[in-house]
Design an enzyme around this catalytic site. Structure first.
Site, PDB file in Angstrom:
ATOM      1  N   LYS A  86       0.960   5.013   6.909  1.00  0.00           N
ATOM      2  CA  LYS A  86       0.413   5.792   5.794  1.00  0.00           C
ATOM      3  C   LYS A  86       1.077   7.169   5.783  1.00  0.00           C
ATOM      4  CE  LYS A  86      -2.582   2.516   4.943  1.00  0.00           C
ATOM      5  NZ  LYS A  86      -2.435   1.635   3.755  1.00  0.00           N
ATOM      6  N   SER A 136       0.804  -1.225   0.000  1.00  0.00           N
ATOM      7  CA  SER A 136       0.000   0.000   0.000  1.00  0.00           C
ATOM      8  C   SER A 136       0.835   1.274   0.000  1.00  0.00           C
ATOM      9  CB  SER A 136      -0.937   0.020   1.211  1.00  0.00           C
ATOM     10  OG  SER A 136      -0.209   0.157   2.412  1.00  0.00           O
TER      11      SER A 136
END
Length: 218
Positions: A118, A75
């Site tokens: 993230k 990701s």
């Protein structure tokens, strides 16, 4: 055959250690037979005490300074690849606020037993829109930092946030975070915002595998 090979190798190593330290081993056995209290004290000073100190230091460092994490998915490509191992600075955010573009590690809001990695995109009180691959804050496209500008962010009309044409405001005291590999990232577009209390630190280095060792530039 492979098991036999390992047994022979370990056996040879063990035998070599016995040959090298046989005098010390005999002294140790003799001390155990004659004075067990002294034997226990010697073991504590030589092994127990150093191991305990090392464990306490490791726990202290892990809690307040630096912690290692493994990247399980793609990701955050190309910044992080699957199975990259990173070091996370847990001290900086105790003294100053995060910056836009920081790669943050935090407790996953949907399951706080898990940690997520993230990129920090927006802060509490900011109005966000994802449009034409870019991020707009208060109606203006983000032009820096490079860590955000270089990525293409996709609209997801089947998720609560980041739908095409949608503007939303990040709640006060929380963050909006996205994966660099937006097409294959489950992030704030899906599960929402990151409470400030869930923030654990920021990524500072890839330390494994050796071919990917590098500092994270901000």
């Amino acid at each position: 055959m492979e098991i036999l090979r390992k047994v022979l190798i370990y056996g040879a190593v063990g035998l070599a250690l016995i040959v090298i330290y046989w005098k010390k081993i005999l002294e140790d056995i003799n001390l155990f037979r004659t004075d067990r209290r002294q034997w226990l004290y010697a073991k504590w000073k030589n092994w127990g005490e150093p191991i305990l100190i090392a464990l306490v230091l490791a726990l202290f460092i892990r809690t307040f300074f630096v912690q290692a994490f493994k990247i399980p998915t793609g990701s955050m490509k190309p910044t992080f690849m699957e199975n990259d191992r990173i070091l996370v600075d847990k001290l900086t955010y105790r003294f100053k606020s995060p910056h836009r573009g920081d790669i943050i590690v935090f407790k996953y809001p949907a399951d706080t037993k898990k940690d997520f990695v993230k990129r920090l995109i927006a802060f509490g009180g900011e109005t966000v829109e994802i449009k034409n691959g870019g991020v707009y804050i208060g109606g203006k496209r983000i032009e820096e930092p490079e860590g955000i500008v270089k990525n293409y962010y996709y609209n997801r009309n089947d998720w609560p946030y980041g739908r095409e044409g949608q503007q939303f405001t990040v709640p006060e005291g929380q963050f909006f975070a996205l994966g660099d590999n937006s097409a294959q990232s489950g992030d704030s577009r899906n599960w929402g915002f990151v409470p400030g209390a869930y923030l654990k630190g920021r990524a500072i280095m890839i330390y494994w595998p050796p071919s990917r060792v590098r500092l994270i530039k901000y």
